[in-house]
Design a protein around this motif. Sequence first.
Motif, short mmCIF file in Angstrom:
data_model
loop_
_atom_site.label_atom_id
_atom_site.label_comp_id
_atom_site.label_asym_id
_atom_site.label_seq_id
_atom_site.Cartn_x
_atom_site.Cartn_y
_atom_site.Cartn_z
N THR A 243 0.87 -1.17 0.00
CA THR A 243 0.00 0.00 0.00
C THR A 243 0.91 1.22 0.00
OG1 THR A 243 -0.05 0.22 2.41
CG2 THR A 243 -1.71 -1.22 1.43
N SER A 244 0.43 2.33 -0.60
CA SER A 244 1.30 3.53 -0.62
C SER A 244 1.63 3.96 0.80
CB SER A 244 0.67 4.71 -1.34
OG SER A 244 -0.39 4.35 -2.07
N ARG A 245 0.66 3.84 1.69
CA ARG A 245 0.90 4.30 3.08
C ARG A 245 2.06 3.51 3.71
NH1 ARG A 245 -1.14 2.37 7.79
NH2 ARG A 245 -2.58 1.03 6.69
N ASN A 246 2.04 2.19 3.56
CA ASN A 246 3.10 1.38 4.18
C ASN A 246 4.45 1.60 3.48
OD1 ASN A 246 4.16 -0.74 5.93
ND2 ASN A 246 4.26 -1.98 4.07
N LEU A 247 4.43 1.63 2.14
CA LEU A 247 5.71 1.75 1.41
C LEU A 247 6.34 3.13 1.64
CD1 LEU A 247 4.80 -0.15 -1.88
CD2 LEU A 247 6.01 -1.01 0.12
N GLU A 248 5.50 4.16 1.72
CA GLU A 248 6.04 5.49 2.01
C GLU A 248 6.63 5.54 3.43
OE1 GLU A 248 3.06 7.84 -1.00
OE2 GLU A 248 2.81 8.17 1.14
N ALA A 249 5.95 4.87 4.35
CA ALA A 249 6.47 4.84 5.73
C ALA A 249 7.81 4.10 5.78
CB ALA A 249 5.45 4.17 6.66
N ILE A 250 7.92 2.99 5.04
CA ILE A 250 9.20 2.24 5.01
C ILE A 250 10.29 3.10 4.37
CG2 ILE A 250 10.40 0.23 4.06
CD1 ILE A 250 7.83 -1.37 4.32
N SER A 252 10.52 6.32 4.10
CA SER A 252 10.90 7.44 4.96
C SER A 252 11.79 6.95 6.11
CB SER A 252 9.61 8.09 5.47
OG SER A 252 9.87 8.94 6.50
N TYR A 253 11.42 5.81 6.70
CA TYR A 253 12.21 5.22 7.79
C TYR A 253 13.63 4.89 7.31
CZ TYR A 253 13.67 1.35 10.89
OH TYR A 253 14.36 0.51 11.73
N LEU A 254 13.73 4.25 6.13
CA LEU A 254 15.04 3.85 5.63
C LEU A 254 15.90 5.06 5.28
CD1 LEU A 254 14.03 0.79 3.39
CD2 LEU A 254 15.13 0.74 5.64
N ARG A 255 15.28 6.08 4.66
CA ARG A 255 16.05 7.29 4.32
C ARG A 255 16.59 7.95 5.59
NH1 ARG A 255 19.06 7.58 0.87
NH2 ARG A 255 19.07 9.78 0.34
N GLY A 256 15.75 7.92 6.64
CA GLY A 256 16.17 8.50 7.92
C GLY A 256 17.40 7.80 8.49
N LEU A 257 17.58 6.54 8.10
CA LEU A 257 18.75 5.78 8.59
C LEU A 257 19.92 5.86 7.61
CD1 LEU A 257 16.90 2.54 9.80
CD2 LEU A 257 18.00 4.24 11.26
N GLY A 258 19.73 6.63 6.53
CA GLY A 258 20.80 6.79 5.54
C GLY A 258 20.89 5.64 4.55
N VAL A 259 19.82 4.81 4.47
CA VAL A 259 19.84 3.68 3.53
C VAL A 259 19.45 4.19 2.14
CG1 VAL A 259 18.75 1.46 2.95
CG2 VAL A 259 19.22 2.05 5.35
N SER A 260 20.20 3.79 1.12
CA SER A 260 19.88 4.30 -0.22
C SER A 260 19.51 3.18 -1.20
CB SER A 260 21.07 5.09 -0.79
OG SER A 260 22.19 4.25 -0.81
N ARG A 261 19.62 1.94 -0.75
CA ARG A 261 19.31 0.82 -1.64
C ARG A 261 18.28 -0.09 -1.00
NH1 ARG A 261 23.28 -3.43 -2.81
NH2 ARG A 261 21.94 -4.54 -4.25
N VAL A 262 17.34 -0.56 -1.82
CA VAL A 262 16.28 -1.40 -1.30
C VAL A 262 15.87 -2.37 -2.42
CG1 VAL A 262 14.36 0.09 -2.03
CG2 VAL A 262 14.12 -1.22 0.02
N GLU A 263 15.33 -3.52 -2.03
CA GLU A 263 14.81 -4.42 -3.08
C GLU A 263 13.36 -4.73 -2.76
OE1 GLU A 263 15.68 -8.72 -5.22
OE2 GLU A 263 16.92 -8.11 -3.55
N VAL A 264 12.50 -4.61 -3.77
CA VAL A 264 11.11 -5.02 -3.56
C VAL A 264 10.92 -6.39 -4.21
CG1 VAL A 264 10.18 -2.67 -3.41
CG2 VAL A 264 10.16 -3.85 -5.61
N LEU A 265 10.14 -7.24 -3.54
CA LEU A 265 9.93 -8.61 -4.03
C LEU A 265 8.50 -8.74 -4.53
CD1 LEU A 265 11.59 -10.39 -0.97
CD2 LEU A 265 12.64 -9.92 -3.18
N PRO A 266 8.32 -8.90 -5.86
CA PRO A 266 6.96 -9.01 -6.39
C PRO A 266 6.20 -10.19 -5.79
CG PRO A 266 8.54 -8.66 -8.15
CD PRO A 266 9.34 -8.91 -6.91
N TYR A 267 4.91 -10.01 -5.63
CA TYR A 267 4.06 -11.04 -5.00
C TYR A 267 3.98 -12.30 -5.86
CZ TYR A 267 -0.02 -13.32 -3.04
OH TYR A 267 -0.87 -14.23 -2.48
N ASN A 268 4.02 -13.44 -5.18
CA ASN A 268 3.93 -14.74 -5.85
C ASN A 268 2.86 -15.57 -5.11
OD1 ASN A 268 4.32 -17.42 -6.52
ND2 ASN A 268 6.53 -17.24 -6.65
N PRO A 269 1.75 -15.92 -5.80
CA PRO A 269 0.66 -16.61 -5.09
C PRO A 269 0.85 -18.12 -4.94
CG PRO A 269 0.00 -16.12 -7.34
CD PRO A 269 1.43 -15.64 -7.20
N LEU A 270 2.00 -18.66 -5.35
CA LEU A 270 2.16 -20.12 -5.34
C LEU A 270 2.18 -20.71 -3.92
CD1 LEU A 270 4.75 -20.63 -8.23
CD2 LEU A 270 2.27 -20.96 -8.28
#
Length: 312
Positions: A243-250, A252-270
């Motif tokens: 959700t935009s609310r959760n991803l924006e919160a994450i 913002s949290y990561l930027r606050g810690l100086g993190v500049s790299r992240v990986e998103v994992l696409p959903y897999n229903p298997l």
Amino acid sequence: MDNNRENVLQDTALIFEIKGNSLDDGPGIRTVVFFKGCPLRCVWCHNPESIRKAVELSFDEKECLGCDSCIGVCPCGALDRAAPHFIDTVRCTLCLKCVEACPSAALSRVGRFLTVDDVLEAVHKDLPFFKTSGGGVTLSGGEPTLHLDFIEILLKELRCMGISTLLETCGLFDMDRFADRVFPFLDMIYFDIKLMDEEEHEKFCGVSNHRILENFERLCGLSRTGGAEILPRIPLIPEITATSRNLEAIASYLRGLGVSRVEVLPYNPLWMQKLRKIGVSSDWGGNEIMRTWMKPSAVEACRDIFRDFEMS
Ligand code: SF4
Ligand code: SF4
Ligand code: SF4
């Protein structure tokens, strides 16, 4: 031997798969060791067979030939075609006679107690590929840190052999023990961050995110002083984490810690098919959105949120 004992010997761990030649779990070609047992209970768990720290029996209906050999050998009357999942797990003593009798591998054992030497033997087969591809060994699960004594010995051996090591973790562990005994032998950590809201984390993952985030912050500090690189990873689960609310919160949290790299994992229903095989039902199984693959455009929209926060 009782198959359900959590640790048969101090130098064994319960492992449900060792996958060679993997291209999906870190840089290069890797051997991935999947440990059994996890302190979280994510409703979308992509490896539901990894959650229980015990040997289990799996039944794959699609592979079944209907020969009934298994029913004939079961000493407990635990196999019943009329039962919802074929296996009555209350009656089953995990003697595994049905697995031996099954001609098609429709019935299979999930989880074996392996020694560090067993794991190293499997790793040896992939050694030639590590150097050419920049690969190595990935510890995954489940949650590998539930087997801390074992992974400490394994990681030390791999370090002596000059093999690159990567840990995939849910982040819920005893940080003091981890920092002393595991962190020094890791080259990389993939650290899952799922939900920023504590109540939602409890609702969808079964535990608070408080200690997970605290551990993440301490690891970022440790990483800055040298040692393993930390990569936060966000599993995209429709209407839960994505959700935009959760991803924006994450973000913002990561930027606050100086993190500049992240990986998103696409959903897999298997995961739903895997859940059926171990006879577990889910309240989320009937949810249409959870049964559908995520569209590439929806995944890109999630990535855009992190780009907006100047993260790659
Ligand atoms: S942390 Fe990973 S392995 Fe554990 S329950 Fe969640 S998705 Fe499954
Ligand atoms: S493991 Fe043993 S007790 Fe369980 S269903 Fe198979 S034969 Fe029966
Ligand atoms: S022995 Fe295997 S193939 Fe035969 S009925 Fe049992 S599960 Fe199916």
